[in-house]
Scaffold this active site. Structure first.
Site, short mmCIF file in Angstrom:
data_model
loop_
_atom_site.label_atom_id
_atom_site.label_comp_id
_atom_site.label_asym_id
_atom_site.label_seq_id
_atom_site.Cartn_x
_atom_site.Cartn_y
_atom_site.Cartn_z
N GLU A 195 6.97 -2.61 1.31
CA GLU A 195 7.91 -2.23 0.24
C GLU A 195 9.19 -3.05 0.38
O GLU A 195 10.27 -2.62 0.05
CB GLU A 195 8.24 -0.72 0.26
N ASP A 242 14.67 -3.73 0.24
CA ASP A 242 13.74 -2.76 0.84
C ASP A 242 13.91 -1.39 0.16
O ASP A 242 15.04 -0.89 0.06
CB ASP A 242 14.02 -2.65 2.34
N1 LIG Z 1 1.62 2.92 -1.82
C1 LIG Z 1 1.87 1.89 -1.01
N2 LIG Z 1 2.62 2.09 0.08
C2 LIG Z 1 2.84 1.06 0.89
C3 LIG Z 1 2.35 -0.23 0.64
N3 LIG Z 1 2.79 -1.05 1.62
C4 LIG Z 1 3.50 -0.30 2.47
N4 LIG Z 1 3.57 0.96 2.02
C5 LIG Z 1 4.20 2.13 2.63
O1 LIG Z 1 5.60 1.95 2.65
C6 LIG Z 1 6.08 2.84 3.64
C7 LIG Z 1 7.18 2.21 4.41
O2 LIG Z 1 7.66 3.18 5.27
P1 LIG Z 1 8.86 2.91 6.25
O3 LIG Z 1 8.72 1.56 6.88
O4 LIG Z 1 8.94 4.08 7.17
O5 LIG Z 1 10.12 2.86 5.35
P2 LIG Z 1 10.73 3.86 4.32
O6 LIG Z 1 9.96 5.12 4.26
O7 LIG Z 1 10.86 3.14 3.03
O8 LIG Z 1 12.13 4.12 4.90
P3 LIG Z 1 13.39 3.24 4.93
O9 LIG Z 1 12.87 1.79 4.72
O10 LIG Z 1 13.98 3.40 6.25
O11 LIG Z 1 14.23 3.67 3.81
C8 LIG Z 1 4.87 3.25 4.51
O12 LIG Z 1 4.53 4.58 4.24
C9 LIG Z 1 3.78 2.32 4.05
O13 LIG Z 1 2.50 2.92 4.13
C10 LIG Z 1 1.54 -0.41 -0.54
O14 LIG Z 1 1.05 -1.49 -0.85
N5 LIG Z 1 1.35 0.68 -1.32
#
Ligand SMILES: Nc1nc2c(ncn2[C@@H]2O[C@H](COP(=O)(O)OP(=O)(O)OP(=O)(O)O)[C@@H](O)[C@H]2O)c(=O)[nH]1
Length: 331
Positions: free
Chosen positions: A249, A206
């Protein structure tokens, strides 16, 4: 003798006369003279029409006075061969008057022997097969064109099928296996290790603070990071390893036949290579780190893929809690 025989037939049997008059192919009777020359004994009305002379005008003439000079040697050669062999012969030839469309003829010659055993007459039937040969050539061409078309369509379909498979199994953004297909592969792999007892390690990956990247640089920048890191992960793994996009992610990696030490080593290599990639967006550079939870298949505890994944997920949560950019091995 054929002439007498044919004359008798024509006179005595009205049905034969009808046949002689109406027979659609060319019929001819050639007399073989003792000095080696050939004489036209009789030709039917169809052949008379082809050569443009009445049958009666041609009957009894030496071959040289009936056959055009340019074909005479060829025709005489054929009759001689038939007479010498005493056997029926067939041949095909093309020709016709200059300026006209050439015709193709198929001819059957049968030698008729007299009492002495010498061939006295040659009976022949010649059929215009121009239309038949043309139709055959047309069919051959049409068939070849059809085969080409079928081959083209098959190639197009194979391409479309490959594309459909790609769409059904791959994640559109990263090109990695999508979640559904990854589950199928993982389930298959799980069944295999249950059967064989071989080791299987699972890594739950992650990206850290990915939301911040989106917030700072925009979603398109986030997408670019996901694509770049997917490529990095894929190149760092072996052909036999499986990697797919598990969620936004989040990525899932399956390492078949990998013991605990090796799995830890691979996980750390992934973590490090992720952290060292420098991303550029709008003249700014930044890095993105990765937390990893590791779980190993345990026959005592894992009665299904779910429990194994759960243990990897818990380990990931602990890696996050431990400050991120690290790996934790699940208990
Ligand atoms: N650009 C982009 N962002 C994505 C995609 N899928 C998910 N995300 C973003 O990934 C982010 C995940 O955020 P969180 O679940 O808060 O996790 P994080 O910010 O990585 O924090 P931690 O996992 O706790 O380190 C969110 O802002 C989602 O919008 C994608 O396909 N493209």
């Amino acid at each position: 003798m054929p002439r007498r025989f044919i004359t008798v037939l024509r006179r005595r049997f009205p049905a034969f006369e009808q046949l002689w008059q109406r027979f659609p192919d060319n019929v001819f009777v050639i007399r073989c003279e003792s000095d080696g020359r050939f004489v036209v004994e009789a030709i039917n009305p169809t052949l008379a029409a082809v050569i443009g002379r009445p049958s009666e005008a041609v009957a009894g003439l030496p071959l040289g006075e009936v056959v055009p000079a340019e074909y005479l040697a060829l025709v005489e050669g054929r009759y001689r061969a038939c007479a010498d062999s005493g056997e029926p012969m067939t041949y095909e030839e093309s020709g016709g008057p200059a300026g006209a469309e050439p015709r193709i003829w198929q001819t059957l010659m049968v030698p008729a022997q007299g009492r002495s055993g010498k061939v006295d007459y040659i009976l022949g039937i010649s059929r215009d097969i121009t239309a038949l040969r043309k139709a055959e050539a047309y069919l051959r061409d049409a068939n070849a064109a059809l085969e080409r078309r079928v081959a083209e369509r098959t190639a197009e379909l194979e391409c479309a099928n490959a594309r459909l498979t790609e769409l059904a199994t791959r994640d559109g953004l990263t090109g990695l296996y999508n979640r559904r297909h990854l589950f199928e592969l993982a389930t298959r792999e799980f069944r295999r290790v249950v059967r064989t007892g071989q080791p299987l390690a699972v890594l739950m990956l992650d990206l850290d603070h990915f939301k911040d990247i989106n917030d700072r640089f925009g979603h398109a920048a986030g997408d670019q990071v996901l694509r770049a890191l997917s490529h990095v992960f894929q190149t760092a793994l072996r052909q036999t390893d499986l990697i797919g996009r598990y969620g936004g992610e989040e990525f899932l990696v399956l390492l078949p036949d990998t013991d605990a030490r090796e799995a830890e080593h691979i996980a750390d290599r992934l973590r490090e290579s992720c952290a060292t990639v420098e991303h550029r967006w709008n003249h700014q550079t930044f890095q993105c780190t990765l937390s990893i939870g590791i779980a190993h298949y345990d026959a005592e505890r894992d009665d299904g893929l779910d429990t194994l994944l759960q243990r990897a997920d818990h380990a990931l949560l602990r890696a996050k809690a431990a400050g991120r950019n690290c790996l934790v091995i699940g208990g």
